[in-house]
Design a protein around this motif. Sequence first.
Motif, PDB file in Angstrom:
ATOM      1  N   GLN A  30       0.828  -1.211   0.000  1.00  0.00           N
ATOM      2  CA  GLN A  30       0.000   0.000   0.000  1.00  0.00           C
ATOM      3  C   GLN A  30       0.860   1.258   0.000  1.00  0.00           C
ATOM      4  OE1 GLN A  30      -2.758  -0.257   3.243  1.00  0.00           O
ATOM      5  NE2 GLN A  30      -3.663  -2.148   2.492  1.00  0.00           N
ATOM      6  N   MET A  33       2.194   1.684  -3.477  1.00  0.00           N
ATOM      7  CA  MET A  33       1.112   2.094  -4.369  1.00  0.00           C
ATOM      8  C   MET A  33       0.827   3.586  -4.229  1.00  0.00           C
ATOM      9  SD  MET A  33      -1.353  -1.254  -3.998  1.00  0.00           S
ATOM     10  CE  MET A  33      -2.746  -0.554  -4.856  1.00  0.00           C
ATOM     11  N   ARG A  34       0.721   4.070  -3.008  1.00  0.00           N
ATOM     12  CA  ARG A  34       0.475   5.504  -2.784  1.00  0.00           C
ATOM     13  C   ARG A  34       1.621   6.346  -3.347  1.00  0.00           C
ATOM     14  NH1 ARG A  34      -1.544   3.502   2.218  1.00  0.00           N
ATOM     15  NH2 ARG A  34      -3.781   3.858   2.356  1.00  0.00           N
ATOM     16  N   ILE A  37       1.489   6.290  -7.306  1.00  0.00           N
ATOM     17  CA  ILE A  37       0.305   6.988  -7.794  1.00  0.00           C
ATOM     18  C   ILE A  37       0.353   8.465  -7.386  1.00  0.00           C
ATOM     19  CG2 ILE A  37      -2.227   7.077  -7.747  1.00  0.00           C
ATOM     20  CD1 ILE A  37      -2.205   4.076  -7.101  1.00  0.00           C
ATOM     21  N   TYR A  42      -6.543   6.518  -2.439  1.00  0.00           N
ATOM     22  CA  TYR A  42      -6.733   6.035  -3.802  1.00  0.00           C
ATOM     23  C   TYR A  42      -8.025   5.243  -3.929  1.00  0.00           C
ATOM     24  CZ  TYR A  42      -4.234   2.089  -1.618  1.00  0.00           C
ATOM     25  OH  TYR A  42      -3.805   1.100  -0.774  1.00  0.00           O
ATOM     26  N   ASP A  43      -8.438   5.073  -5.167  1.00  0.00           N
ATOM     27  CA  ASP A  43      -9.631   4.299  -5.514  1.00  0.00           C
ATOM     28  C   ASP A  43      -9.212   3.176  -6.439  1.00  0.00           C
ATOM     29  OD1 ASP A  43     -11.952   5.249  -4.285  1.00  0.00           O
ATOM     30  OD2 ASP A  43     -12.152   6.897  -5.710  1.00  0.00           O
ATOM     31  N   CYS A  44     -10.071   2.184  -6.501  1.00  0.00           N
ATOM     32  CA  CYS A  44      -9.833   1.040  -7.375  1.00  0.00           C
ATOM     33  C   CYS A  44     -10.981   0.913  -8.363  1.00  0.00           C
ATOM     34  CB  CYS A  44      -9.723  -0.233  -6.538  1.00  0.00           C
ATOM     35  SG  CYS A  44      -9.475  -1.712  -7.546  1.00  0.00           S
ATOM     36  N   ASP A  52      -7.089  -4.952 -11.666  1.00  0.00           N
ATOM     37  CA  ASP A  52      -7.528  -3.724 -11.004  1.00  0.00           C
ATOM     38  C   ASP A  52      -6.705  -2.536 -11.470  1.00  0.00           C
ATOM     39  OD1 ASP A  52      -9.439  -5.049  -9.490  1.00  0.00           O
ATOM     40  OD2 ASP A  52      -8.170  -5.203  -7.711  1.00  0.00           O
ATOM     41  N   TRP A  54      -5.717   1.226 -10.131  1.00  0.00           N
ATOM     42  CA  TRP A  54      -5.673   2.079  -8.941  1.00  0.00           C
ATOM     43  C   TRP A  54      -5.309   3.496  -9.340  1.00  0.00           C
ATOM     44  CZ3 TRP A  54      -7.033  -0.073  -4.338  1.00  0.00           C
ATOM     45  CH2 TRP A  54      -7.076  -1.471  -4.299  1.00  0.00           C
ATOM     46  N   ASP A  57      -7.638   9.255  -5.580  1.00  0.00           N
ATOM     47  CA  ASP A  57      -9.036   9.555  -5.280  1.00  0.00           C
ATOM     48  C   ASP A  57      -9.395  10.991  -5.660  1.00  0.00           C
ATOM     49  OD1 ASP A  57     -11.586   8.854  -4.180  1.00  0.00           O
ATOM     50  OD2 ASP A  57     -11.070   9.968  -2.366  1.00  0.00           O
ATOM     51  N   THR A  90      -2.829  -3.711 -11.210  1.00  0.00           N
ATOM     52  CA  THR A  90      -2.446  -4.891 -10.433  1.00  0.00           C
ATOM     53  C   THR A  90      -3.402  -6.021 -10.760  1.00  0.00           C
ATOM     54  OG1 THR A  90      -3.891  -4.403  -8.542  1.00  0.00           O
ATOM     55  CG2 THR A  90      -1.676  -3.416  -8.514  1.00  0.00           C
ATOM     56  N   THR A  99      -4.928  -6.866  -2.158  1.00  0.00           N
ATOM     57  CA  THR A  99      -4.521  -6.660  -3.544  1.00  0.00           C
ATOM     58  C   THR A  99      -3.485  -7.688  -3.955  1.00  0.00           C
ATOM     59  OG1 THR A  99      -4.935  -4.299  -3.363  1.00  0.00           O
ATOM     60  CG2 THR A  99      -3.499  -5.009  -5.154  1.00  0.00           C
TER      61      THR A  99
END
Length: 117
Positions: A30, A33-34, A37, A42-44, A52, A54, A57, A90, A99
Amino acid sequence: MYQTTPNAILLTSDGHIVPINLPEAAQDRQTVMRSVIRCSTYDCVALTSNLDMWLDDEGLYRHPVNPLATTLARRFGFDWQDYHGPVLITGGADQEGTTLPLHEDRFATLLTSLQSL
């Protein structure tokens, strides 16, 4: 601990396709990922049960349109909006909602497909 082979794909707003190695531990994953991005929340978008997308948000307000991510989403029927900012692709989620990374064969197929968009 990090995977030794890429298991996710970052799509930048300026069209770069970047293989990413996600950590095995869910909490570390996570964080990475943050970071890639470039967001705190975040949103999926579940493109399929094992794919998925990502994104930030608040990407609509913070980032330009990501043409590659938007085109990919439209291929899976998500055609009602544009997607903004860096997007991480992902695998889907396991039964606990964790995930999953892209499987090696799925990674290779998706990478080839993205390069032709």
